[in-house]
Each structure stands twice: as structure tokens, then as C-alpha cells.
Design a protein around this motif. Structure first.
Motif: not given
Length: 299
Positions: A149-150, A181-183, A188-190, A199-200
Motif C-alpha cells: 500500500t505504498l 525485486d519484480d514484486e 513502487v511503480l504503480d 520507465l514502465a
């Protein structure tokens, strides 16, 4: 009586011998035959271990054991032999008791009470993991929920946001739980939004990028966006200044469209009775520079 040393001399001799023996023990602290008995482990743990800092204590304590070559002591589940054939203390027992004393010396009073039944370092280590594991499990669940939930608000920079996510990831790793790291990158990217869609796309084309590489790419993207924002702001300011200058210039130029005498035949030298000469010279002709024009008297 003459051969009997004085009390002060006896004390000095005994102290010198003690210092000599301790120097021999501590001369090779990493040797398997000597123990670091002069090592003060409490200096590395100013805060005693309790239920709140068990994970950090465990990590640092393992580093100390590896530094002195005693990492295998807490893994030995068998009871070490007590004495050797010559009647001296067995080295394995000495190592085990040393590590057990370190565990007790760095623990709080409430934890020391739990360690009373333990006679070996392995028993103490296992008991601590068992008794304090519920708190560790709760901490792991909290860390996982925080990563999933970042959130990043407008006042938080990308650098601070990534550092916070990395700290949660490191705490989760320290608790003994691994996360790919993928998870982590997906969580973070969301929250970065559509501004980081390029970047995505890069991550989609290169799925083997780890978090450290992703960290560098995200900071570079943030720098480029700030630079583009400054360029766009500077260009808009230049356009606004140019428009303001043009309005000022147009307001200072006189307009000829509002002249009531423009193209009315009443130019310079032509008064109200321009076609009336002096006296009786009304019928005289007027010759301009181009061509000749004769006035019609009857017209």
C-alpha cells in the motif's frame, strides 16, 4: 621473614602475571585455540535486547559471532564435552559458555529471566527465536502491508519515496523473509503514475532489472521531467513577454484610419475655397507634375 615478599610486591607480581596471560589470550582473537575473553561485547550493544529490538540484535550478534569464528556454536544442538583427557576444560565447552554469556550480557532483565533454564548457547538461541517469533511474524505482516500500500503524495520527491520503499524492503529481508525485486518494483511503480509510463515500458522490455537499477532509472526520469518543466516554463514566460511588448508597441503607434481629412481632397495648401484663385484668375489652369489638367469653367 626476609625471603617473604611484601604484600604490595605480591600484588604487583600477581597483576603482571594476569596481564601477561590475558595478552596471550587476546593476542590471536581469531584463533581456534584462544578465546576473546577480554572482548567487551556490551560496548557493541548499548541498548539491551528485548521484544522490540530482537531482529536488529539478532543480526548484529550473528556478525559478532562470525567475526570471532563462533558462528557454528549456536547451531550445535548437542551438548559439548566438559573436560579433556588431561582434566582441563574442553575448548568446545569454553566456546559454548562464552557465547551463552554474551547472549545473557546483551539481554534485558526480562529476557535474562527467560534464559535461566538454558545451559547451552544453542538452547538460548532457539528459545529466543521461539518466544519472540510471534512479534517477528506480526512485524513481517506489517511490513508486507506497508509495501503493498505504498503511497506518494505531491510533496514527496521520488528520491524520498524510493528510499522509504527500500527501507521497508531491507527490514523485511532482515526479518528473514524474501521478496522478489519484480514484486517490489511493481508496487513502487504503480504509485508513480502515468508520468513514468516510459520507465514502465523499459521495465517491460527488460524484466531482469533489479531494484538498484530501477532506482537509478527512476531518479534519472525525475531529473528529466524537472528539466523539461523548467524549459516549458521558460518558453511560456518568453511568449508572454513578447505578447506584452507587442501590445505596448501597438499602443504607441498613431492610427491614420481616424483622420477626418484622410482622402477627402482637403490636403495641405487646400483651404475651404481651394478652387478660387485671387481676383479674376479663377479660370486659369493648373498643371501638376504629371500630365496637364485644365479646369472646366462650366463644370
Amino acid at each position: 621473614m626476609a625471603d617473604t615478599p611484601k604484600s604490595g610486591e605480591s600484588s604487583n607480581i600477581d597483576m603482571s602475571k594476569l596481564i601477561s596471560e590475558m595478552s596471550k589470550l587476546s593476542s590471536h582473537p581469531f584463533s581456534s585455540h584462544s578465546l576473546p575473553t577480554s572482548f567487551n561485547i556490551s560496548s557493541l550493544f548499548p541498548v539491551p535486547m528485548d521484544r522490540t529490538n530482537y531482529l536488529s540484535w539478532k543480526s548484529q550478534f550473528e556478525d559478532v559471532l562470525e567475526m570471532h569464528g563462533l558462528a557454528t556454536v549456536i547451531k550445535n544442538s548437542t551438548y559439548p564435552p566438559k573436560v579433556q583427557e588431561d582434566g582441563s576444560v574442553h575448548p568446545k565447552l569454553a566456546k559454548d559458555k562464552l557465547v551463552l554469556s554474551w547472549i545473557k550480557a546483551t539481554s534485558s532483565s526480562s529476557i535474562k529471566t527467560l534464559l535461566i533454564p538454558c545451559t547451552t548457547a544453542h538452547q538460548a538461541w532457539t528459545m529466543l527465536a521461539k518466544r519472540l517469533s510471534p512479534l517477528a511474524s506480526t512485524r513481517v505482516r506489517i511490513l508486507r502491508d506497508q509495501i503493498r500500500t505504498l503511497r506518494k503524495d505531491n510533496n514527496t520527491t521520488v528520491t524520498d519515496y524510493l528510499n522509504y520503499a527500500k527501507s521497508l524492503f531491507d527490514s523485511l529481508t532482515q526479518a528473514g523473509v524474501t521478496m522478489d525485486d519484480d514484486e517490489l518494483i511493481s508496487y513502487v511503480l504503480d504509485e508513480l503514475g502515468l508520468e513514468y509510463k516510459e520507465l514502465a515500458t523499459t521495465l517491460h522490455l527488460h524484466p531482469d532489472i533489479d531494484f538498484d537499477r530501477f532506482y537509478d532509472l527512476a531518479l534519472r526520469e525525475e531529473h528529466l521531467q524537472k528539466r523539461m518543466s523548467l524549459i516549458m516554463a521558460s518558453g511560456m514566460a518568453m511568449v508572454a513577454d513578447r505578447a506584452s511588448n507587442e501590445r505596448t508597441l501597438n499602443s504607441n503607434i498613431p492610427s491614420h484610419n481616424h483622420n477626418p481629412h484622410h482622402r477627402s481632397g482637403r490636403g495641405r495648401g487646400r483651404g475651404r475655397h481651394w478652387n478660387q484663385g485671387r481676383g479674376s484668375r479663377r479660370t486659369e489652369h493648373w498643371e501638376p507634375t504629371q500630365g496637364a489638367w485644365f479646369s472646366d469653367r462650366h463644370s
